[in-house]
Design a protein around this motif. Sequence first.
Motif, PDB file in Angstrom:
ATOM      1  N   GLY A  96       0.816  -1.209   0.000  1.00 20.36           N
ATOM      2  CA  GLY A  96       0.000   0.000   0.000  1.00 20.36           C
ATOM      3  C   GLY A  96       0.847   1.256   0.000  1.00 20.36           C
ATOM      4  O   GLY A  96       0.340   2.356   0.225  1.00 20.36           O
ATOM      5  N   PHE A  97       2.150   1.087  -0.264  1.00 19.00           N
ATOM      6  CA  PHE A  97       3.113   2.182  -0.172  1.00 19.00           C
ATOM      7  C   PHE A  97       3.801   2.311  -1.531  1.00 19.00           C
ATOM      8  O   PHE A  97       4.566   1.424  -1.928  1.00 19.00           O
ATOM      9  CB  PHE A  97       4.125   1.862   0.925  1.00 19.00           C
ATOM     10  N   PHE A  98       3.539   3.382  -2.243  1.00 19.39           N
ATOM     11  CA  PHE A  98       4.113   3.544  -3.578  1.00 19.39           C
ATOM     12  C   PHE A  98       4.024   5.001  -4.010  1.00 19.39           C
ATOM     13  O   PHE A  98       3.300   5.808  -3.409  1.00 19.39           O
ATOM     14  CB  PHE A  98       3.383   2.655  -4.598  1.00 19.39           C
ATOM     15  N   ALA A  99       4.780   5.329  -5.052  1.00 18.71           N
ATOM     16  CA  ALA A  99       4.755   6.659  -5.649  1.00 18.71           C
ATOM     17  C   ALA A  99       4.379   6.516  -7.113  1.00 18.71           C
ATOM     18  O   ALA A  99       4.851   5.604  -7.798  1.00 18.71           O
ATOM     19  CB  ALA A  99       6.121   7.337  -5.522  1.00 18.71           C
ATOM     20  N   VAL A 100       3.536   7.401  -7.595  1.00 16.99           N
ATOM     21  CA  VAL A 100       3.126   7.370  -8.993  1.00 16.99           C
ATOM     22  C   VAL A 100       3.261   8.779  -9.574  1.00 16.99           C
ATOM     23  O   VAL A 100       2.954   9.772  -8.909  1.00 16.99           O
ATOM     24  CB  VAL A 100       1.677   6.844  -9.140  1.00 16.99           C
ATOM     25  N   ARG A 101       3.759   8.844 -10.782  1.00 22.91           N
ATOM     26  CA  ARG A 101       3.902  10.138 -11.460  1.00 22.91           C
ATOM     27  C   ARG A 101       2.517  10.586 -11.922  1.00 22.91           C
ATOM     28  O   ARG A 101       1.790   9.836 -12.583  1.00 22.91           O
ATOM     29  CB  ARG A 101       4.856  10.004 -12.644  1.00 22.91           C
ATOM     30  N   ARG A 102       2.167  11.803 -11.596  1.00 21.37           N
ATOM     31  CA  ARG A 102       0.811  12.278 -11.881  1.00 21.37           C
ATOM     32  C   ARG A 102       0.489  12.216 -13.367  1.00 21.37           C
ATOM     33  O   ARG A 102      -0.633  11.886 -13.765  1.00 21.37           O
ATOM     34  CB  ARG A 102       0.672  13.720 -11.371  1.00 21.37           C
ATOM     35  N   ALA A 103       1.474  12.474 -14.224  1.00 26.75           N
ATOM     36  CA  ALA A 103       1.246  12.464 -15.668  1.00 26.75           C
ATOM     37  C   ALA A 103       0.941  11.062 -16.180  1.00 26.75           C
ATOM     38  O   ALA A 103       0.343  10.906 -17.242  1.00 26.75           O
ATOM     39  CB  ALA A 103       2.472  13.028 -16.390  1.00 26.75           C
ATOM     40  N   ASP A 104       1.347  10.030 -15.438  1.00 27.38           N
ATOM     41  CA  ASP A 104       1.119   8.640 -15.848  1.00 27.38           C
ATOM     42  C   ASP A 104      -0.134   8.053 -15.237  1.00 27.38           C
ATOM     43  O   ASP A 104      -0.393   6.853 -15.380  1.00 27.38           O
ATOM     44  CB  ASP A 104       2.320   7.778 -15.454  1.00 27.38           C
ATOM     45  N   LEU A 105      -0.913   8.873 -14.547  1.00 27.91           N
ATOM     46  CA  LEU A 105      -2.065   8.388 -13.800  1.00 27.91           C
ATOM     47  C   LEU A 105      -3.356   8.784 -14.499  1.00 27.91           C
ATOM     48  O   LEU A 105      -3.534   9.934 -14.891  1.00 27.91           O
ATOM     49  CB  LEU A 105      -2.044   8.966 -12.384  1.00 27.91           C
TER      50      LEU A 105
END
Length: 390
Positions: free
Chosen positions: A184-193
């Motif tokens: 449940g712990f992760f980082a996602v690039r906003r442009a890829d979401l």
Amino acid sequence: MTHEYLAPVPAVDAAEVPEPGAVTIVVPTYNESANVRRLLRLITESVPARLPCEVVFVDDSTDDTPEVISEAAQDCPFPVTVLHREEPAGGLGGAVVEGMKAAGSEWIVVMDGDCQHPPSLVPELVATGQRTNAGLVVASRYLPGGSRAGLAGGYRVAVSRGATWLTKALFPGRLRGISDPMSGFFAVRRADLTAETLKPLGYKILLELAVRSRPRAVAEVPFVFQERYAGESKSTAREGVRFLRHLAGLRTDAPLARMIGFGLIGASGFVPNLVGLWALTALGVHYLPAEILANQLGVAWNFLLIEQLLFRNRRAHRRGWDRLGRFALLANADLVLRIPLIALFVHRFGMGALSATALALVTTFVLRFVGTEALVYLPRRGQAAARRAA
């Protein structure tokens, strides 16, 4: 309805206000009032000043968690927002999606509110994404240097490992390169979401994200899963059932997979059908009305399963009684249509009785599946037009 609380932030000179944060930390919470003060303190100590930061809590609590967050945020050097949801649609996963939509930063880091995910890893998650040009960076318990030590008891360890194995077996392509899809712990690039494509059910939002809108490049960093600071775990048997339903929905999202699932559910319907037929004939009911009544048991069984496993996201298009009536009509029409089809195949095309019956079964199955999708679960014409206009 969602209520937004903007927690106070220490006053700064207008010229010193930074550009929108480089990272938005999204924290879904449900009755975590005993943990949020410590979590905000750890974020304050862990995220360096050179990494602009904001924190968005999406709260479904029934306790005083929103008020505690607002009070604790007065000591934070970064903006803190609380979005309180009166209707917690989608569970904790739905809360994460709401937070993602509210994020204003290039990177979004998702973490729990119980202090089991160390905030000290936030800068490394973002830095790894920048360095590798990844769109998704997962904090994994299963890489060298990682650990699931914070899981309480052998039962939860076994459940976690079993869920990981099951998800990787069901989605080998989508989860390639992700050793810990249950994280449940992760980082996602906003442009890829693409948050609009996500349809979470429960709390395993990373799985939803990886399957429905996985970024092309994925990286991982190890992390040690901490013990819960206070309160009780939200991992219950009910959440486990929701997780299994979520898995089934994700796996049957493609039409071919949905058709296979439809067939398997239909085959399972023979069990209640035969049991009902046996019970009715044992009570002295003639076999013809007994077969008609027993068939309705199979229809009800199939309807309940496809509602939960195949078409959960389409149930809002029609009322329950309308869906059940249409499905029952199609299922019983299958019986009426099959006999003339067998006769047609035998007398018109010269087929044997066995091959004619098999072909009739396949034909009526395909027609029933297409009819179920089109007549029971597709939105009405007006609803579809309204959605396109929106």
